[in-house]
Design an enzyme around this catalytic site. Structure first.
Site, short mmCIF file in Angstrom:
data_model
loop_
_atom_site.label_atom_id
_atom_site.label_comp_id
_atom_site.label_asym_id
_atom_site.label_seq_id
_atom_site.Cartn_x
_atom_site.Cartn_y
_atom_site.Cartn_z
N CYS A 87 0.83 -1.20 0.00
CA CYS A 87 0.00 0.00 0.00
C CYS A 87 0.87 1.26 0.00
O CYS A 87 0.60 2.21 -0.73
CB CYS A 87 -0.94 0.00 1.21
SG CYS A 87 -2.08 1.40 1.26
N CYS A 92 -6.20 -4.02 6.97
CA CYS A 92 -7.28 -3.03 6.94
C CYS A 92 -8.48 -3.48 6.14
O CYS A 92 -9.62 -3.12 6.46
CB CYS A 92 -6.76 -1.69 6.42
SG CYS A 92 -6.36 -1.66 4.66
#
Length: 373
Positions: free
Chosen positions: A109, A208
Site C-alpha cells: 500500500c 485493513c
C-alpha cells in the site's frame, strides 16, 4: 540533519481518520505549511462502522477525518482510489497467498498507493509533499540527498513498512511524528489539546481490508476451499486442510492434527506447496534459517555495491538481526550471523545501516539449517 523545510510547502496530508494522521496534519499546518487534507476511499463497499479496533477506510473513518480537518482549519477532500487499491494491494495479497507466499499488504500500500498513486496525483496538482502519520524520519544530507531513518521512538518505529520508498519519493514525504520521543498516550493527549475528537479512537490493527480479522475466511471466499494433506517431514499424512493458503510458515496454532508428535513437542508449518496443495509440519528446530534470497529490491537511495554488513528486520514488529548482504544480478543474497526462525517467502527483508534504512526486497527463498522436507 533532519529534513526541516526552510520554506512553507504545499502539503497533501493523508488522513485515515485515526489519531496519528490527524496530529501529523495538525503539526504540518502549525509549522506554517499550506496543508490540504485528503481521505483515501479504498473500499468499494465501505462499512458504516468498524468492528472495534479492526479495519479502516470505513464511512466512519472518512467522517472522522473530515471533522479533524475542520478543527485544524484545512481544506478536505475524499479521493476514490478503490479500484487502484483492489488491483495493487488486495488482488496482489490474494495472488501471493495462492502461490504459497506470505505478503505484507502495508508495504504494498505504501509503495503503490500512498507514495505512488497519491503522490503522483499530488505532484500533478502542484503539491510539494505528502504528509502521513507514520513514525519514521527523513534526513536531509549536506549533498542534498535524503535518507530514511528509524523514528526517534523505537517502540513505535514504522520504517519497516516504508522501506519500499525510493529517494524520489522520500524527497516528497513528510513524517511529522518521526522526531517525537513520546508515548502513544502523549500523542492522544496532544490530539485532545488540539480539540481532535479522534484522541480516544482505537488504533486499527491487522489487515485493513479484512475488518473481522478472519484472513483464512477472506481467502476462502476468493480462492475456494481445496482439501489437501498435512504431512510430516517424512511425507506421512497427519491430517487434511481446506486450503494451503490458510497457513503461514512458522504457524503453530490451528493445525488440527490429531496425531501427537513422537517427542510430544509442538509442530509448526515448515513448508507450503501450492502445486500439490500440501502443508508440511515439523519441529521448531526445522524452522531455523541461515540465509535467504530476495527479489524486486527497492533502495532508499543509491543501491549498495559489493557485499556489506547490515542488520535486517523481517517483520513489521520484529527484532533486528546482523547479516551480510550482496546484490548479484538484481537478486539480494542475505546471510544471517545466527539462525532465525519463521522466515517466509513473500515477506519483506529490510536492511538497515544503524538507524538508516538501506532498502527492502521481497523474500523469494530461504536456506534452512536443516532440511524441512
Amino acid at each position: 540533519m533532519t529534513d526541516t523545510p526552510q520554506r512553507p510547502l504545499r502539503v497533501l496530508a493523508a488522513m485515515s481518520g485515526g489519531v496519528d494522521s490527524a496530529v501529523a496534519a495538525a503539526r504540518a499546518a502549525e509549522a506554517g505549511h499550506e496543508v490540504t487534507g485528503v481521505h483515501l476511499a479504498l473500499s468499494a463497499n465501505p462499512q458504516s462502522f468498524r468492528t472495534g479496533a479492526r479495519g479502516c477506510c470505513t464511512i466512519e473513518d472518512s467522517r472522522d477525518a473530515r471533522r479533524a480537518a475542520d478543527v485544524i482549519g484545512i481544506p478536505f477532500y475524499v479521493w476514490d482510489l478503490a479500484d487502484r487499491f483492489k488491483e495493487d494491494v488486495v488482488d496482489d495479497f490474494v495472488a501471493e497467498y495462492e502461490a504459497g507466499r506470505t505478503p505484507n499488504p502495508c508495504l504494498r500500500c505504501n509503495e503503490k498507493i500512498k507514495f505512488a498513486a497519491l503522490l503522483d496525483k499530488a505532484l500533478a496538482l502542484g503539491f510539494d509533499a505528502v504528509c502521513t502519520g507514520h513514525y519514521a524520519k527523513v534526513v536531509l544530507r549536506e549533498d542534498g540527498s535524503r535518507e530514511l531513518h528509524r523514528a526517534s521512538d523505537m517502540a513505535k518505529d514504522q520504517s519497516y513498512v516504508l522501506g519500499v520508498l525510493d529517494e524520489r519519493q522520500l524527497a516528497h514525504a513528510l513524517f511529522p511524528l518521526g522526531d517525537t520521543v513520546t508515548t502513544k498516550e502523549e500523542i492522544r493527549a496532544e490530539a485532545a489539546r488540539r480539540g481532535l475528537a479522534v484522541a480516544k479512537k482505537p488504533d486499527s490493527h491487522d489487515i485493513c481490508f479484512i475488518a473481522d480479522g478472519d484472513t483464512q475466511g477472506f481467502l476462502a471466499k476468493r480462492l475456494g476451499r481445496a482439501e489437501g494433506d498435512i504431512v510430516d517431514e517424512s511425507g506421512a499424512k497427519l491430517g487434511t486442510h481446506e486450503g494451503a493458503y490458510g497457513f503461514t510458515i512458522g504457524q503453530r496454532k490451528g493445525l488440527r492434527i490429531g496425531t501427537p508428535a513422537a517427542d510430544g513437542k509442538p509442530r509448526y508449518v515448515l513448508d507450503i506447496s501450492p502445486v500439490d496443495n500440501t502443508v508440511t509440519v515439523g519441529p521448531a528446530a526445522a524452522l531455523d534459517v541461515t540465509g535467504l534470497t530476495a527479489i524486486r529490491p527497492r533502495w532508499c537511495g543509491t543501491a549498495p555495491s559489493g557485499p556489506g554488513s547490515y542488520t535486517a528486520q523481517l517483520r513489521a514488529h520484529g527484532d533486528e538481526t546482523p547479516v551480510t548482504a550482496e546484490l548479484v544480478d538484481g537478486t539480494l543474497h542475505v546471510t544471517f550471523a545466527e539462525p532465525v526462525r519463521g522466515v517466509a517467502p513473500g515477506q519483506a527483508v529490510v536492511l538497515y545501516d544503524g538507524t538508516r534504512v538501506v532498502g527492502s526486497a521481497t523474500i523469494a527463498s530461504t536456506v534452512r539449517a536443516t532440511s524441512a522436507v
